[in-house]
Design a protein around this motif. Structure first.
Motif, mmCIF file in Angstrom:
data_model
loop_
_atom_site.group_PDB
_atom_site.id
_atom_site.type_symbol
_atom_site.label_atom_id
_atom_site.label_comp_id
_atom_site.label_asym_id
_atom_site.label_seq_id
_atom_site.Cartn_x
_atom_site.Cartn_y
_atom_site.Cartn_z
ATOM 1 N N LEU A 35 -97.070 92.264 22.344
ATOM 2 C CA LEU A 35 -95.861 91.444 22.459
ATOM 3 C C LEU A 35 -95.807 90.807 23.837
ATOM 4 O O LEU A 35 -96.175 91.438 24.835
ATOM 5 C CB LEU A 35 -94.608 92.299 22.244
ATOM 6 C CG LEU A 35 -94.518 93.043 20.905
ATOM 7 C CD1 LEU A 35 -93.407 94.092 20.954
ATOM 8 C CD2 LEU A 35 -94.272 92.066 19.761
ATOM 9 N N LEU A 89 -89.129 88.439 14.379
ATOM 10 C CA LEU A 89 -89.344 87.699 15.621
ATOM 11 C C LEU A 89 -89.451 86.215 15.289
ATOM 12 O O LEU A 89 -90.521 85.708 14.956
ATOM 13 C CB LEU A 89 -90.613 88.180 16.330
ATOM 14 C CG LEU A 89 -90.649 89.660 16.728
ATOM 15 C CD1 LEU A 89 -91.947 89.983 17.453
ATOM 16 C CD2 LEU A 89 -89.476 90.016 17.606
ATOM 17 N N GLY A 93 -87.650 84.867 19.478
ATOM 18 C CA GLY A 93 -88.062 86.231 19.732
ATOM 19 C C GLY A 93 -86.937 87.233 19.521
ATOM 20 O O GLY A 93 -85.862 86.913 19.018
ATOM 21 N N HIS A 105 -86.581 89.475 26.564
ATOM 22 C CA HIS A 105 -86.935 88.947 25.251
ATOM 23 C C HIS A 105 -88.373 89.312 24.919
ATOM 24 O O HIS A 105 -89.243 89.335 25.792
ATOM 25 C CB HIS A 105 -86.795 87.412 25.219
ATOM 26 C CG HIS A 105 -85.431 86.924 25.573
ATOM 27 N ND1 HIS A 105 -85.170 85.611 25.907
ATOM 28 C CD2 HIS A 105 -84.235 87.556 25.652
ATOM 29 C CE1 HIS A 105 -83.890 85.462 26.183
ATOM 30 N NE2 HIS A 105 -83.305 86.633 26.033
ATOM 31 N N HIS A 107 -91.704 88.459 22.219
ATOM 32 C CA HIS A 107 -92.293 87.505 21.295
ATOM 33 C C HIS A 107 -93.627 88.057 20.794
ATOM 34 O O HIS A 107 -94.362 88.715 21.538
ATOM 35 C CB HIS A 107 -92.529 86.154 21.984
ATOM 36 C CG HIS A 107 -91.288 85.550 22.565
ATOM 37 N ND1 HIS A 107 -90.542 84.592 21.918
ATOM 38 C CD2 HIS A 107 -90.652 85.795 23.742
ATOM 39 C CE1 HIS A 107 -89.501 84.260 22.675
ATOM 40 N NE2 HIS A 107 -89.552 84.976 23.777
ATOM 41 N N HIS A 108 -93.956 87.762 19.551
ATOM 42 C CA HIS A 108 -95.212 88.236 18.984
ATOM 43 C C HIS A 108 -96.398 87.574 19.681
ATOM 44 O O HIS A 108 -96.402 86.368 19.931
ATOM 45 C CB HIS A 108 -95.262 87.933 17.489
ATOM 46 C CG HIS A 108 -96.562 88.294 16.842
ATOM 47 N ND1 HIS A 108 -96.930 89.605 16.620
ATOM 48 C CD2 HIS A 108 -97.592 87.524 16.392
ATOM 49 C CE1 HIS A 108 -98.115 89.629 16.042
ATOM 50 N NE2 HIS A 108 -98.552 88.390 15.906
#
Length: 360
Positions: A35, A89, A93, A105, A107-108
């Motif tokens: 991530l 996500l 995110g 935050h 995010h993938h």
């Protein structure tokens, strides 16, 4: 107004992006999910604890490759077990925390076979705004446009404490190494670090408190002591190689030695030994590696512009990349020393005053 450069007057004045290349696999074959963590107002260790809490995981199952300070906007990879379900996500995110001045935050990024670990990080890219500069000095800095900088690779002051707190993390590590756990606990309680309140309230044996910490967290204090010792060795190398063209500066109670011609250090000490610690089952274990005394980087500088936060002053922008473990603030401090003050006959300073947002 004194010519005192200011960093981090706003979090977005100090943007850091981690460089770490990880091998990606298909989700079905993955043991870990990577991530991208974007944050401001949180240390990496605080962020890891919060993510682990939200996912109901032990903190040791949220892994990372490097530590990022809280006083900026930072991006880095973290990894969690692939089996763990995450919230959806979307484009924005997962907003784990979302206050105006303190946010986090996720995010993938992808899937992989291995967790992340300290030591795998290639380095960090920086985009920095330097504020509160004398307009003439800022103009001359901006006119450099591109500059190859060689700087003394000191651990800078943030290594030894949180913003606004005493710079004494090395004293915690020093006491831990000496087995003086009562002193280590007392020092930790006074640091204003995220774990300081728990240390202040602890009523059991002091050594047991450190066993309750994430071992990576406890290792940080040992590393601070190793960093303090390494800085002392670099000061001695500067004296041996560069005297008498040296100057001593005290920053946040810590001593630094600078030189008009720092490259002379390479003739006698291109690197110095550094102790890397791990903390396992309440025991400190060390191995030695080499850390370079001088780091080279290419700095891009933007033209000077009026500083909207400090009327009558100017700002410039800097962009550069540093290898893992080097400090952008150390590079900036020495970069600013290239340009004399407004007076035509002023000597070139070797370590101009540099604050981290106190002028805001």
């Amino acid at each position: 107004m004194p010519d005192q450069a200011v960093l981090k007057q706003r979090p977005q004045d100090f943007i850091v992006r981690e460089a770490m290349v990880v091998e990606l696999t298909e989700p079905a074959d993955a043991a870990w999910r990577y991530l991208l963590l974007r944050k401001s107002g949180y240390t990496t260790m605080e962020a890891i604890r919060l993510i682990a809490e939200r996912l109901d995981l032990p903190t040791g199952e949220v892994t990372y490759g490097g530590l990022k300070d809280e006083d900026g906007v930072t991006e880095q990879l973290v990894a969690v077990p692939a089996r763990v379900p995450l919230p959806a996500l979307g484009a924005e995110g997962w907003r784990v925390a979302d206050q105006a001045d303190r946010w986090l935050h996720l995010h993938h990024h992808g899937y992989g076979a291995e967790p992340l670990a300290i030591g795998r990080l290639e380095g960090n890219g920086f985009r920095i705004t330097v504020r509160n500069l004398d307009p003439d000095r800022a103009r001359r800095l901006g006119e450099l446009r591109k500059h190859t900088l060689f700087f003394l690779n000191y651990y800078d002051t943030q290594r030894f404490g949180v913003p606004g707190g005493p710079k004494r993390t090395h004293l915690v590590g020093q006491a831990m190494l000496a087995g003086d756990w009562d002193t280590a606990l007392r020092e930790l309680a006074g640091l204003r670090a995220p774990e300081s309140p728990q240390a202040a309230q602890w009523r059991g044996p002091a050594e047991e408190f450190f066993r309750t910490l994430d071992p990576r967290n406890a290792s940080f204090y040992l590393a601070a002591q190793a960093s303090f010792d390494w800085n002392a060795a670099l000061r001695r190398a500067v004296d041996d190689s560069c005297a008498p063209q040296t100057s001593t500066v005290e920053l946040d109670g810590l001593e630094y030695r600078y030189a008009e011609r720092p490259l002379a250090v390479l003739a006698t000490a291109s690197d110095l030994p550094y102790a890397k610690y791990t903390f396992t089952d309440g025991t400190a274990q060390a191995r030695t590696s080499a850390r370079p005394t001088i780091v080279q980087t290419s700095v891009s500088l933007t033209p000077a512009a009026p500083d909207e936060l400090n009327p009558g002053r100017s700002r410039i922008g800097l962009g550069f990349f540093l290898p893992s473990g080097s400090y952008a603030t150390a590079a900036v401090r020495q970069l600013l020393g290239l340009i004399p003050g407004a007076e035509a006959d002023a000597p070139v300073p070797t370590a101009p005053e540099l604050t981290a947002g106190e002028a805001s």
